[in-house]
Design an enzyme around this catalytic site. Sequence first.
Site, short mmCIF file in Angstrom:
data_model
loop_
_atom_site.label_atom_id
_atom_site.label_comp_id
_atom_site.label_asym_id
_atom_site.label_seq_id
_atom_site.Cartn_x
_atom_site.Cartn_y
_atom_site.Cartn_z
CG ASP A 45 34.77 56.87 46.78
OD1 ASP A 45 34.43 56.90 47.97
OD2 ASP A 45 34.81 55.82 46.10
NE ARG A 67 30.90 55.08 35.02
CZ ARG A 67 31.27 54.69 36.24
NH1 ARG A 67 30.47 53.92 36.96
NH2 ARG A 67 32.45 55.04 36.73
N GLY A 69 40.98 56.68 43.63
CA GLY A 69 41.26 56.82 42.20
C GLY A 69 40.63 55.70 41.39
CG ASP A 126 29.69 52.41 42.87
OD1 ASP A 126 29.25 51.29 42.59
OD2 ASP A 126 30.66 52.56 43.61
NE ARG A 128 35.53 48.00 39.58
CZ ARG A 128 34.36 47.44 39.30
NH1 ARG A 128 34.29 46.49 38.40
NH2 ARG A 128 33.26 47.82 39.90
CE LYS A 159 32.53 50.56 37.25
NZ LYS A 159 31.29 50.62 38.07
#
Length: 490
Positions: free
Chosen positions: A249, A173, A87, A259, A90, A110
Site C-alpha cells: 500500500d 502533499r 485506505g 510514506d 488520515r 494528511k
Amino acid sequence: MTPIAFDNSYAKLSDRFYSPLSPAQVPAPAWIACNTELAKDVGIDPQWLASDAGLAMAAGNQLPAGAEPIATVYAGHQFGSYNPQLGDGRAVLLGEVIRPDGQRVDVQLKGAGRTPYSRGGDGKSPLGPVLREYLLSEAMYALGVPTTRALAAVSTGEPVYREQALPGAILTRVAKSHLRIGTFQFFAARQDHEALSQLVDYTINRHYPAATQAAIPALALFESVVAAQAELIAQWQSLGFIHGVMNTDNMLLSGETIDYGPCAFMEAYHPGKVFSSIDSHGRYAFGNQPAIGQWNLAQLAQALLPLLDEDPNMAVEMAQQALNEYPDKFFAAYHQRMAAKLGISQWQAGDEQLYQDFLDLLAEHQCDFTLAFRRLFQLAHPEYEAPLSDLFAFPEAFTPWLSRWQGRRDGQPDTDESVRRAMLQANPLFIPRNHRVEQAIHAATWENNLAPFQQLLAVVTQPFDARTEWLAYAAPASPDEAVQRTFCGT
C-alpha cells in the site's frame, strides 16, 4: 487566474473507489511552511497559497471552489501479511490540478481527521511526522529521486494524543497520483473485475498512455510499472536511503516515493541496516529493498492476472516473463548510478566487483556512506572542492582499493565536464541525517521553535553545494546523538 484550478478525474469514477467526505475543522491554523515554488510549478497561484485563504485550505477549514474531497480505499500486504481493507485513514484527497506542462497531480491533506478507513484512529497527525515528511520528501526531490512533495504544512492549534499530548499538524502533499499496488489488490481480492478494468484504464491514461496501443494494455501497464520501480529502488540504493515500510500500500504505480514514516538515510554503511521500530525481523532492511520491490510487483501481477488472458496458465506465464525483467532493469539502473558515483563514464565488466569491494570496506570499517562517496569526488576533482578531511578520511586499509579505483579512472577524460557533473550529482554532501531531523522535531514540538527545521530544510534542499557555513550538517551523529529507531507517523 484561478488561484487553484481543480480538474478532478478520480472522483468521477464510481464511489466503490473512494468515500466522499470533508476534512475535519481545526481551531487555530498557523503556517509552518509554505512551498510557493512548488505551487508555481504545479499551477497554483503562490500568492494565494501564502494568503489566509491558502492557509484555510491547507488546514481543511475552507475548501476552494472545485475541490471534491474524498478518501480512497485500498488493501495491501503489510510486512508480508495481507490486509483486505486499508485506505486513507488520515488523508483526504482534495482534488487534482494540471501543471503547466500538462501533468496531472493530486493535492492531498494528511492528518485531516477521521475517515471511513481510519480503523479506530483519530485520523490526525502530530507535528513531528509532518515535519519529517516535509524535510525528507523535499530532500529527496533535491536529490533527483521521484517523490511525492510537500506543498504546505500547518499547525492546527489543537493537541493530538498518542503516548502523550502533542501539537497537531497537517501536511499538504502533491503526488502524480496516489494509485498504489494495494489499490489494485483491493478489487482483485473481491474479484471485481469490472472495477479492476476501470482502474487499469485510468492508470494507463494518467501515467502510461503509450500502453493503450499495446495488444494487452494491462500487461504493458505492468511492464511500465516494473521499469519505474526498478529505477526508483536503484536510486534509493545509490543514496543509502532506507524506506522502512515497503508494504504494497506504500508503493505507487507512478514510480514515486511515498510514506516517509520510519525511513532514514544510513550513516555507517551496513546492508542489514534497519531503522523502523516495527521491522523486528529486518524484512525491509537496506539490502533487502531490491528483492522486496520484486516481491511487491509479484503481488501487482497477481492482481492483474484476470485482465491478461482468459487462460490462467497463459496469464501467469505472461506476468512471470514481465516480472523476470525486473532484476536486469534494476541492475542496469543501479550500475549506471554506481558508475556515476565512482566517476566512471562507461560501465565495464569488473566494475561491479570494484564498487562491491568498496562497500565491503565501508561495512568493515563502519564508514559513513554519504561522506565516503563524497570524498571520492573530492579526490577525483580536488580543484573543485576544499578537503573534507575534518569530516572524513579513508582508513589506511582503503589504500589498495583507492589505487585500483584511480587506475580504473586513468585514461578517462578527467576534463570532461559531463563526467564531473554526473559524479557530483550522484554524491551529495548533505542528507537529512536522523539526528538533525529529530533535533528539528524536538525544537518545534517542545520549544515552539521552528528555526532548526527551517535551517535544515534550506540545507537538505541544496544537497550538493559545499557551503562551508553548513559543514556541521554533513557530520554524522555523535554516539549520544545517534538515532537507532524511527517510527510510523500514525
